[in-house]
Motif scaffolding. Structure first.
Motif, PDB file in Angstrom:
ATOM      1  N   PRO A  81       0.975  -1.161  -0.048  1.00  0.00           N
ATOM      2  CA  PRO A  81       0.053  -0.040   0.012  1.00  0.00           C
ATOM      3  C   PRO A  81       0.761   1.359   0.194  1.00  0.00           C
ATOM      4  O   PRO A  81       0.422   2.258  -0.403  1.00  0.00           O
ATOM      5  CB  PRO A  81      -0.773  -0.210   1.200  1.00  0.00           C
ATOM      6  CG  PRO A  81      -0.768  -1.506   1.562  1.00  0.00           C
ATOM      7  CD  PRO A  81       0.422  -1.999   1.228  1.00  0.00           C
ATOM      8  N   ASP A  82       2.090   1.193   0.479  1.00  0.00           N
ATOM      9  CA  ASP A  82       2.984   2.466   0.429  1.00  0.00           C
ATOM     10  C   ASP A  82       3.214   2.711  -0.848  1.00  0.00           C
ATOM     11  O   ASP A  82       3.914   4.022  -0.964  1.00  0.00           O
ATOM     12  CB  ASP A  82       4.135   2.105   1.163  1.00  0.00           C
ATOM     13  CG  ASP A  82       3.891   1.694   2.818  1.00  0.00           C
ATOM     14  OD1 ASP A  82       2.917   2.282   3.181  1.00  0.00           O
ATOM     15  OD2 ASP A  82       4.748   1.428   3.519  1.00  0.00           O
ATOM     16  N   GLU A  83       3.124   2.052  -1.947  1.00  0.00           N
ATOM     17  CA  GLU A  83       3.586   2.276  -3.352  1.00  0.00           C
ATOM     18  C   GLU A  83       2.517   3.199  -3.989  1.00  0.00           C
ATOM     19  O   GLU A  83       2.443   3.651  -4.935  1.00  0.00           O
ATOM     20  CB  GLU A  83       3.857   1.101  -4.245  1.00  0.00           C
ATOM     21  CG  GLU A  83       5.105   0.586  -3.665  1.00  0.00           C
ATOM     22  CD  GLU A  83       5.481  -0.646  -4.564  1.00  0.00           C
ATOM     23  OE1 GLU A  83       4.738  -0.899  -5.518  1.00  0.00           O
ATOM     24  OE2 GLU A  83       6.751  -1.303  -4.247  1.00  0.00           O
ATOM     25  N   TYR A  84       1.157   3.315  -3.049  1.00  0.00           N
ATOM     26  CA  TYR A  84       0.183   3.944  -3.724  1.00  0.00           C
ATOM     27  C   TYR A  84       0.028   5.373  -2.869  1.00  0.00           C
ATOM     28  O   TYR A  84       0.173   5.197  -1.620  1.00  0.00           O
ATOM     29  CB  TYR A  84      -1.295   3.308  -3.748  1.00  0.00           C
ATOM     30  CG  TYR A  84      -0.830   1.999  -4.423  1.00  0.00           C
ATOM     31  CD1 TYR A  84      -1.206   1.848  -5.663  1.00  0.00           C
ATOM     32  CD2 TYR A  84      -0.602   0.832  -3.797  1.00  0.00           C
ATOM     33  CE1 TYR A  84      -1.042   0.625  -6.562  1.00  0.00           C
ATOM     34  CE2 TYR A  84      -0.190  -0.253  -4.373  1.00  0.00           C
ATOM     35  CZ  TYR A  84      -0.545  -0.634  -5.697  1.00  0.00           C
ATOM     36  OH  TYR A  84      -0.339  -1.669  -6.418  1.00  0.00           O
ATOM     37  N   SER A  85      -0.428   6.349  -3.469  1.00  0.00           N
ATOM     38  CA  SER A  85      -0.779   7.655  -2.788  1.00  0.00           C
ATOM     39  C   SER A  85      -2.387   8.148  -3.218  1.00  0.00           C
ATOM     40  O   SER A  85      -2.777   7.679  -4.172  1.00  0.00           O
ATOM     41  CB  SER A  85       0.070   8.702  -3.277  1.00  0.00           C
ATOM     42  OG  SER A  85      -0.002   9.048  -4.445  1.00  0.00           O
TER      43      SER A  85
END
Lengths: 262, 470
Positions: B251-255
């Motif tokens: 999820p950290d790869e999405y903003s």
């Protein structure tokens, strides 16, 4: 005009004999390879090696005689050592030889279920002396390889009759990807005679720096095709080995650091 | 208590040395935009010396999207030692170093690439239930399959050579392109195979079954993306260990970009503020079923004139110039453009091609909902991406992710063979009250928790430890 000293002539003749021996050994190797084109590659390779070694033994003995050393004593010693070795290791040699021939000619492999005389079980190991079976009651049975050749065996694995296994031995530096590719393409032509559910499979059995031992397995469709197919598959494997003779794995070298592209 | 102790024990163990293998490489190196020959990358390079987007890009697609975060996480936790990853990457240096990871690139000669590509496409199409070529049942006897075997053999030889130096504890092989590797490396060390694409035994030709089972038998464990595929493997006759593990993303790869940035991206793509945006994120491939979404759009247009369909994605590594080089992506896009024109909705369909993660995030934020219209889909990680952005998804019931959806609760399902089904579900979502759509999106976001790296890394670590422990 250059005159050679008399003492050097025998050495020159000996060198010429060695050179001739090398040439003849090479020719004999080629002839044997051609003559055994339909035999199992491992047998053909063994025969070629034997013929080449025989030529070299004769050649070296002639060269040694040429420089004035008597080979009679040497021959007698060699013969005595040979006879003694055969007498001392008769049983082992018998099993070893049986293993070699059963590997090539007897239709079973590790994993098959076989019956030999009073013994029955799953083959879990084939070594130089015996074939080790695991019986249905979890016991280990060591059946001497010579007994398998003498008594015969029954392979009770399902569809065992379909399986042709061809041992292949290539130099350790041979790149086996092109060899496998050639074998698969070549055997594709035989597919009407083979079971389409089982394409040819090349598995690696053993690897050393000197050699790579492979097993090619193909499954036939009709039992009566077994013999001619075995000869044809062997022929095609020989041809594939020849075509890929130059494909070798490069020796490993330390990877140089590359600069980032500009 | 015993379990906790066992976990603590396992966490104290030495890091496990794993060699990963996939066809698609983590990193693709970019050729110069002038079309001239690319730079000479040499034999080994540190990725930190290069520029993302200029010299290289991370490969799109599910496999690399999963494996890289997994390696990063497990290496950071010291569950894994620095990992090695072997993949097909002809236009690349032999090795690429990244912190915690070394990539080993295998080069398949250009004259063999076509045959390899055809063989793997035949497997892909058959497994996905697409039209099968007449001779597909004899695939394993063709010259193309010999090239497929060649590629797998050179991959296996590379892995064997690495193993001689590194003495790995485990081989983790990903996806159908690499299936024979387990048998070809011939090592007694544990091997895990992850099957990423759908698996239904009834689609497998009779002549393929024994060979597939033989290849699968070479692994200690086969991981599938949903329960149904595990049942498919059993139906095929595979009797080994099977585990179900949902695919996952980090999820950290999405903003969630601010409205200003979303508006700017939309303006650049010609999306108006009053458009109702529906998003499909899928590479250009007939199996992805974009044509169904275009037909549904055309049928809904009279009642929803501001509806716009945004299609994100282009070819996979199979279509890439530096990859396998198959033309199917370009052909499929031309077909879709012609179809949109024929149905009179050409101006309502936007083809973006490949976009950056930032633009993709903006499009997720802008859309009302997403569609996964695939004819058959291994899992469908884009649905999880949609959920992470709190956007509901309409999902083909032939995707692995469908197993996680309760129709009408956390998403909507449809049968891709029913010509009206997708249209009906789109109408249902377009007509629903804003609050109920939000509630569905919130429940979907909760479901996404089953498909994120945090959850999955624990499961993967246990799986790897179990395989190594035997």
């Amino acid at each position: 005009m250059l005159t050679l000293p008399a003492w050097s002539l025998p050495y020159i003749f000996a060198a010429v004999i060695v050179a001739f021996t090398a040439l003849i050994a090479w020719i004999v190797g080629l002839v044997v390879r051609g003559a055994m084109g339909q035999s199992a590659p491992q047998v053909a390779q063994g025969a070629r090696r034997l013929a080449t070694v025989a030529v070299w033994v004769v050649g070296v003995l002639l060269a040694v005689q040429e420089i004035g050393i008597s080979v009679d004593v040497l021959l007698v010693v060699l013969a005595l050592v040979g006879v003694a070795a055969i007498l001392a290791c008769r049983q082992s040699l018998e099993n070893f030889g049986a293993k070699y021939f059963s590997e090539v000619y007897t239709p079973f492999k590790v994993g098959d279920s076989i019956e030999v005389g009073p013994f029955a079980g799953k083959v879990i190991e084939i070594n130089a002396i015996s074939t080790v079976l695991l019986s249905s009651d979890d016991r280990l049975l060591a059946v001497p390889n010579s007994m398998i050749l003498r008594e015969g065996l029954v392979n009770v694995s399902p569809q065992a009759w379909k399986e042709l296994t061809i041992p292949i031995s290539v130099p350790g530096n041979r790149d086996i990807a092109p060899l496998e590719n050639e074998v698969m393409k070549s055997l594709g032509k035989l597919r009407p005679r083979l079971d389409k559910r089982f394409p040819p499979v090349l598995t690696t059995r053993a690897r050393t720096p000197q050699s790579t031992d492979l097993i090619l397995t193909v499954m036939i469709r009709r039992p009566e095709d077994r013999d001619p197919l075995l000869a044809e598959v062997n022929k095609r494997v020989h041809a594939a080995i020849e075509r890929t003779r130059m494909s070798v794995v490069p020796a490993p070298s330390p990877a140089p650091e590359a600069a980032p592209p500009s | 208590m015993a379990k906790v102790r066992a976990r603590a024990e396992s966490e104290r163990r030495d890091p496990i040395q794993v060699c990963f293998n996939s066809q698609t490489p983590l990193v693709q190196f970019l050729a110069p935009s002038d079309g001239l020959s690319g730079p000479d990358w040499g034999s080994s390079i540190d990725l930190a010396q290069l520029r993302e987007g200029v010299d290289y890009r991370f490969s799109p697609g599910g496999v690399t999207r999963m494996v890289y975060p997994l390696i990063r996480t497990l290496v950071a936790e010291e569950a894994l030692a620095d990992a090695h990853w072997v993949s097909l990457n002809p236009a690349a240096p032999k090795t690429v170093r990244i912190p915690g990871l070394t990539l080993h690139n295998v080069a398949l000669p250009a004259d063999r690439m076509g045959g390899y590509g055809k063989a793997k496409e035949a497997i892909w199409s058959t497994v996905h239930g697409l039209e099968m070529a007449d001779d597909a049942s004899d695939l394993f006897w063709t010259e193309e399959f010999a090239e497929y075997a060649f590629y797998n053999r050179i991959s296996s030889e590379r892995i064997r050579a690495l193993d001689a130096d590194e003495d790995f504890d485990l081989f983790y092989i990903h996806d159908f392109q690499q299936l024979p590797v387990g048998e070809m490396i011939g090592s007694l060390k544990p091997k895990i195979f992850r099957w990423h694409i759908p698996f239904e035994a009834h689609r497998i030709p009779e002549n393929w079954r024994a060979t597939l089972v033989r290849y699968l038998d070479a692994y200690d464990l086969v991981v599938v993306s949903c329960e149904a595929y595990g049942r498919g493997l059993r139906d095929l006759g595979y009797r080994g260990e099977i585990r179900r593990l949902y695919p996952y993303v980090d999820p950290d790869e999405y903003s969630r970009p601010p409205a200003l940035e979303v508006g700017q991206v939309c303006r650049e793509l010609g999306i108006r503020s009053d458009d109702q945006v529906v998003l499909v994120v899928a590479r250009m491939d007939p199996a992805k079923g974009h044509d169904r979404a275009i037909r549904a759009l055309a049928e809904l247009r009279p009642s929803h004139p501001r509806l716009r369909l945004v299609l994100v994605g282009n070819g996979s590594f199979s279509s890439a110039r530096g990859g396998v080089g198959l033309p199917k992506s370009a052909l499929w896009r031309s077909h879709l453009e012609a179809e949109a024109k024929r149905l009179g909705v050409a101006e309502r369909v936007i083809f973006t091609g490949h976009v950056s993660q930032h633009i993709l995030d903006c499009l997720y934020e802008r859309c009302q909902f997403t569609i996964l219209p695939s004819i058959n889909e291994g899992f469908g990680l884009v649905v999880v991406e949609s959920w992470l952005h709190e956007r509901p998804a309409i999902v083909t019931d032939r995707a692995g992710v469908a197993e996680l959806i309760r129709d009408g609760t956390n998403g909507l399902l449809f049968d891709p063979d029913d010509p009206d089904a997708l249209k009906s579900q789109m109408r249902r979502l377009l007509a629903s009250r804003r609050s109920s759509a939000h509630a569905m999106a919130r429940r979907a976001a909760e479901t996404a928790g089953q498909c994120v790296i945090g959850t999955a890394a624990r499961a993967e670590r246990d799986l790897i430890s179990e395989a190594v422990e035997g």
